[in-house]
Design a protein around this motif. Structure first.
Motif, PDB file in Angstrom:
ATOM      1  N   ARG A   1       0.861  -1.188   0.000  1.00 32.25           N
ATOM      2  CA  ARG A   1       0.000   0.000   0.000  1.00 32.25           C
ATOM      3  C   ARG A   1       0.890   1.228   0.000  1.00 32.25           C
ATOM      4  O   ARG A   1       2.052   1.157   0.406  1.00 32.25           O
ATOM      5  CB  ARG A   1      -0.938   0.022   1.209  1.00 32.25           C
ATOM      6  CG  ARG A   1      -0.260   0.130   2.573  1.00 32.25           C
ATOM      7  CD  ARG A   1      -1.300   0.073   3.679  1.00 32.25           C
ATOM      8  NE  ARG A   1      -0.719   0.070   5.009  1.00 32.25           N
ATOM      9  CZ  ARG A   1      -0.509   1.164   5.743  1.00 32.25           C
ATOM     10  NH1 ARG A   1      -0.829   2.360   5.258  1.00 32.25           N
ATOM     11  NH2 ARG A   1       0.011   1.067   6.958  1.00 32.25           N
ATOM     12  N   LEU A   2       0.365   2.349  -0.484  1.00 33.92           N
ATOM     13  CA  LEU A   2       1.145   3.581  -0.497  1.00 33.92           C
ATOM     14  C   LEU A   2       1.451   3.984   0.938  1.00 33.92           C
ATOM     15  O   LEU A   2       0.544   4.169   1.754  1.00 33.92           O
ATOM     16  CB  LEU A   2       0.355   4.691  -1.202  1.00 33.92           C
ATOM     17  CG  LEU A   2       1.121   6.004  -1.433  1.00 33.92           C
ATOM     18  CD1 LEU A   2       2.308   5.766  -2.359  1.00 33.92           C
ATOM     19  CD2 LEU A   2       0.195   7.065  -2.021  1.00 33.92           C
ATOM     20  N   LEU A   3       2.750   4.160   1.245  1.00 33.32           N
ATOM     21  CA  LEU A   3       3.124   4.276   2.655  1.00 33.32           C
ATOM     22  C   LEU A   3       4.431   5.028   2.838  1.00 33.32           C
ATOM     23  O   LEU A   3       5.419   4.779   2.134  1.00 33.32           O
ATOM     24  CB  LEU A   3       3.256   2.871   3.254  1.00 33.32           C
ATOM     25  CG  LEU A   3       3.718   2.756   4.713  1.00 33.32           C
ATOM     26  CD1 LEU A   3       2.678   3.340   5.659  1.00 33.32           C
ATOM     27  CD2 LEU A   3       4.007   1.308   5.077  1.00 33.32           C
ATOM     28  N   TRP A   4       4.422   5.960   3.794  1.00 32.87           N
ATOM     29  CA  TRP A   4       5.639   6.551   4.357  1.00 32.87           C
ATOM     30  C   TRP A   4       5.620   6.205   5.841  1.00 32.87           C
ATOM     31  O   TRP A   4       4.953   6.854   6.634  1.00 32.87           O
ATOM     32  CB  TRP A   4       5.666   8.055   4.135  1.00 32.87           C
ATOM     33  CG  TRP A   4       6.837   8.750   4.769  1.00 32.87           C
ATOM     34  CD1 TRP A   4       7.947   8.175   5.302  1.00 32.87           C
ATOM     35  CD2 TRP A   4       7.008  10.166   4.940  1.00 32.87           C
ATOM     36  NE1 TRP A   4       8.804   9.111   5.798  1.00 32.87           N
ATOM     37  CE2 TRP A   4       8.255  10.348   5.591  1.00 32.87           C
ATOM     38  CE3 TRP A   4       6.241  11.279   4.616  1.00 32.87           C
ATOM     39  CZ2 TRP A   4       8.723  11.626   5.921  1.00 32.87           C
ATOM     40  CZ3 TRP A   4       6.714  12.533   4.940  1.00 32.87           C
ATOM     41  CH2 TRP A   4       7.947  12.698   5.585  1.00 32.87           C
ATOM     42  N   PRO A   5       6.320   5.146   6.256  1.00 36.63           N
ATOM     43  CA  PRO A   5       6.171   4.621   7.621  1.00 36.63           C
ATOM     44  C   PRO A   5       6.389   5.656   8.722  1.00 36.63           C
ATOM     45  O   PRO A   5       5.592   5.751   9.660  1.00 36.63           O
ATOM     46  CB  PRO A   5       7.220   3.507   7.688  1.00 36.63           C
ATOM     47  CG  PRO A   5       7.383   3.062   6.285  1.00 36.63           C
ATOM     48  CD  PRO A   5       7.230   4.305   5.460  1.00 36.63           C
ATOM     49  N   GLU A   6       7.462   6.422   8.641  1.00 37.26           N
ATOM     50  CA  GLU A   6       7.772   7.325   9.750  1.00 37.26           C
ATOM     51  C   GLU A   6       6.782   8.472   9.881  1.00 37.26           C
ATOM     52  O   GLU A   6       6.627   9.033  10.961  1.00 37.26           O
ATOM     53  CB  GLU A   6       9.197   7.867   9.618  1.00 37.26           C
ATOM     54  CG  GLU A   6      10.256   6.880  10.064  1.00 37.26           C
ATOM     55  CD  GLU A   6       9.963   6.267  11.428  1.00 37.26           C
ATOM     56  OE1 GLU A   6       9.923   7.014  12.417  1.00 37.26           O
ATOM     57  OE2 GLU A   6       9.770   5.047  11.507  1.00 37.26           O
ATOM     58  N   PHE A   7       6.088   8.815   8.802  1.00 39.95           N
ATOM     59  CA  PHE A   7       5.028   9.814   8.931  1.00 39.95           C
ATOM     60  C   PHE A   7       3.879   9.246   9.748  1.00 39.95           C
ATOM     61  O   PHE A   7       3.304   9.945  10.602  1.00 39.95           O
ATOM     62  CB  PHE A   7       4.528  10.261   7.558  1.00 39.95           C
ATOM     63  CG  PHE A   7       3.417  11.276   7.638  1.00 39.95           C
ATOM     64  CD1 PHE A   7       3.701  12.602   7.907  1.00 39.95           C
ATOM     65  CD2 PHE A   7       2.095  10.897   7.462  1.00 39.95           C
ATOM     66  CE1 PHE A   7       2.677  13.539   8.000  1.00 39.95           C
ATOM     67  CE2 PHE A   7       1.068  11.816   7.552  1.00 39.95           C
ATOM     68  CZ  PHE A   7       1.361  13.151   7.823  1.00 39.95           C
ATOM     69  N   GLU A   8       3.545   7.986   9.518  1.00 37.88           N
ATOM     70  CA  GLU A   8       2.478   7.356  10.304  1.00 37.88           C
ATOM     71  C   GLU A   8       2.896   7.208  11.768  1.00 37.88           C
ATOM     72  O   GLU A   8       2.077   7.361  12.679  1.00 37.88           O
ATOM     73  CB  GLU A   8       2.110   5.999   9.706  1.00 37.88           C
ATOM     74  CG  GLU A   8       1.421   6.097   8.366  1.00 37.88           C
ATOM     75  CD  GLU A   8       0.645   4.840   8.012  1.00 37.88           C
ATOM     76  OE1 GLU A   8       0.438   3.990   8.902  1.00 37.88           O
ATOM     77  OE2 GLU A   8       0.233   4.723   6.835  1.00 37.88           O
ATOM     78  N   VAL A   9       4.184   6.919  12.010  1.00 42.02           N
ATOM     79  CA  VAL A   9       4.681   6.824  13.381  1.00 42.02           C
ATOM     80  C   VAL A   9       4.587   8.192  14.065  1.00 42.02           C
ATOM     81  O   VAL A   9       4.166   8.294  15.221  1.00 42.02           O
ATOM     82  CB  VAL A   9       6.135   6.312  13.395  1.00 42.02           C
ATOM     83  CG1 VAL A   9       6.715   6.369  14.808  1.00 42.02           C
ATOM     84  CG2 VAL A   9       6.203   4.889  12.868  1.00 42.02           C
ATOM     85  N   LEU A  10       4.986   9.240  13.357  1.00 38.47           N
ATOM     86  CA  LEU A  10       4.913  10.600  13.903  1.00 38.47           C
ATOM     87  C   LEU A  10       3.481  10.970  14.245  1.00 38.47           C
ATOM     88  O   LEU A  10       3.207  11.530  15.309  1.00 38.47           O
ATOM     89  CB  LEU A  10       5.488  11.590  12.892  1.00 38.47           C
ATOM     90  CG  LEU A  10       5.447  13.074  13.281  1.00 38.47           C
ATOM     91  CD1 LEU A  10       6.361  13.328  14.467  1.00 38.47           C
ATOM     92  CD2 LEU A  10       5.842  13.949  12.102  1.00 38.47           C
TER      93      LEU A  10
END
Length: 498
Positions: A238-247
């Motif tokens: 899936r379209l994802l920027w992991p560290e943005f979701e963590v933030l």
């Protein structure tokens, strides 16, 4: 032609410190090879990259995604380094457990190599004696070398932060900022709290300009974000920027508080004293006696102060600041050592030696406690070593959530006839109706199963009015059960449970 003694002297001069730090880290890896829940994503990712390769549907994270997504970039880099040796172990048909040791050693080498780069800049800037004290302080501290091989996002970021510190001391300021941008956008969004103060200090001291920072760093930021989105969108499907979701999860929603909170001062009154030991008061002393210390400790102090605003706190979150505090302490040690012929400084020198010995004692005690902190890993290893042969072809082991969080990973699994299940939310009364041969869980009694043996785990420390002054209290943490319908389980002699 150089003699063997000359070669040995040259080796020790060039690599002696690396050999010392690497030996201690290796000892920790071999003694405590298992991993906990915080490391589970990267551990399972490394396993899947090495053994499942392009078969993404078999990857563990798709079945057990965790609370927030994490990047695969660190696991890919470490697996790439470890893959030649893991390939050899596969050809030799060695258990996958050896691959766990290899990937942890690969990560430890990466982190210690970046620390070596920083250490060389310390030597160039402050001299050989300060470098020697830096190595001594790092060696007698437990947490840094214990954690440097543990596949946590914090440790992956730590390797990049070491590079940033080295570039900073080298005078390559934009390279230092770019390193922190990479660590922030890819591995740990909280490194922004270090990037900001360091960038601000460089701006205020006119070592960089606003235009220069924009020109050098914006391109790097877009590149890093693009790389992590490209890689992780493929791996997570899936379209994802992991560290943005963590933030967003930790800072905006403040969901991390569900895992416990501490007071604002906790990093300064608990985490730093435990991680630095004697280096904590020595770093404060260095801050007072050498004005050079104040300029390079400001970003680290600001980082911890800003981080203290977040209610959920863990020691590993601030581990990247330890090298800076150790440097401050090393400068203090050097000042005390060089002035020890004067009476008051000689007294300080004796106090310093005593504190270093006490730090070593605390490290030994903490290591012993940590050894007993992975009970389910020891339990599964003991089960494999029983030589048990079922009267069926398969031996199906169910691992509950507690056990999966306290020592068991895919690397701990053996080949056929062993099979494993981590199916969640099975009620205790339902196990009797399932076909599990063994259960590894936290419950002492389960209907339809016989408790075969237990594995003790660390519980607490207790003051002892004698020697040793501190005793470690252990208690049963993990129970291994066998199915009563299996005759081989019933007839075999087992240690039993209390």
């Amino acid at each position: 032609m150089a003699s063997s003694n000359e070669k040995s002297a040259t080796f020790l001069k060039n690599y002696g410190y690396d050999f010392l730090l690497g030996s201690i880290a290796t000892f920790y890896i071999l003694s405590v090879p298992y991993t906990k829940v915080e490391e589970s994503f990267n551990v399972q990712a490394m396993h899947d990259i090495l053994y499942h390769r392009f078969h993404l549907d078999n990857y563990d994270h798709l079945e057990f995604p965790g609370v927030v997504p994490r990047t695969f970039i660190g696991a890919l880099l470490v697996s790439l380094v470890a893959s030649p040796i893991v390939f050899i172990t596969s050809l030799l048909h060695l258990p996958k457990f050896y691959a766990l040791l290899i990937v942890r050693m690969a990560l430890g080498c990466i982190v210690l190599y970046t620390l070596r780069f920083f250490r060389h800049q310390i030597r160039n800037k402050f001299g050989h004696q300060v470098e020697a004290f830096f190595v001594i302080l790092t060696s007698i501290q437990f947490h840094f070398l214990f954690y440097c091989s543990r596949p946590l996002p914090n440790i992956l970021a730590l390797g990049i932060v070491n590079l940033a510190f080295g570039y900073w001391f080298q005078g390559h300021f934009y390279a230092a900022l770019n390193s922190l941008i990479f660590a922030t956008t890819v591995f740990r969004c909280d490194m922004l709290l270090l990037l900001g103060p360091l960038g601000l200090q460089l701006l205020l001291t006119k070592q960089i300009s606003v235009w220069g920072a924009l020109k050098h760093c914006i391109v790097m930021a877009f590149f890093c974000v693009g790389i992590t989105i490209l890689v992780d969108s493929i791996m997570w499907k899936r379209l994802l920027w992991p560290e943005f979701e963590v933030l967003w999860f930790n800072s905006v929603l403040n969901k991390s508080s569900e895992w416990g909170t501490h007071a604002f001062h906790w990093y300064f009154t608990s985490a730093l004293p435990r991680s630095l030991l004697a280096a904590y008061p020595l770093s404060l002393f260095g801050f007072l006696v050498d004005r050079r210390v104040r300029s390079f400790t400001f970003p680290a102090l600001a980082f911890i102060l800003l981080y203290s605003k977040l209610p959920h706190k863990e020691l590993r979150f601030i581990l990247s600041s330890v090298p800076i505090f150790n440097l401050s302490a090393s400068i203090a040690c050097n000042r005390i050592y060089n002035n020890r012929k004067k009476m008051i400084w000689n007294l300080l020198f004796l106090v310093m030696l005593g504190s270093l010995l006490m730090s070593l004692g605390v490290t030994i005690t903490t290591f012993t406690a940590s050894y007993w902190n992975y009970p389910s890993g020891h339990a599964l290893k003991k089960l494999h070593r029983t030589g048990f042969q079922s009267d069926t072809n398969e031996q199906l082991v169910h691992i509950d959530t507690f056990s999966a969080m306290n020592g068991i990973s895919r690397f701990c699994e053996s080949d056929f006839p062993w099979r494993y299940s981590k199916e969640e939310e099975i009620k205790l009364q339902e196990f009797q109706q399932r076909n599990f041969t063994f259960l590894i869980n936290e419950h002492p009694v389960i209907n339809g199963f016989k408790c075969l043996f237990t594995e003790d785990g660390f519980s607490r420390m207790r003051i002892n009015y004698g020697f040793p002054p501190i005793l470690l209290v252990k208690e049963p943490k993990v129970y291994v059960h066998g199915n009563l319908e299996n005759n081989a389980v019933v007839n075999k002699i087992w240690p039993g449970c209390p």
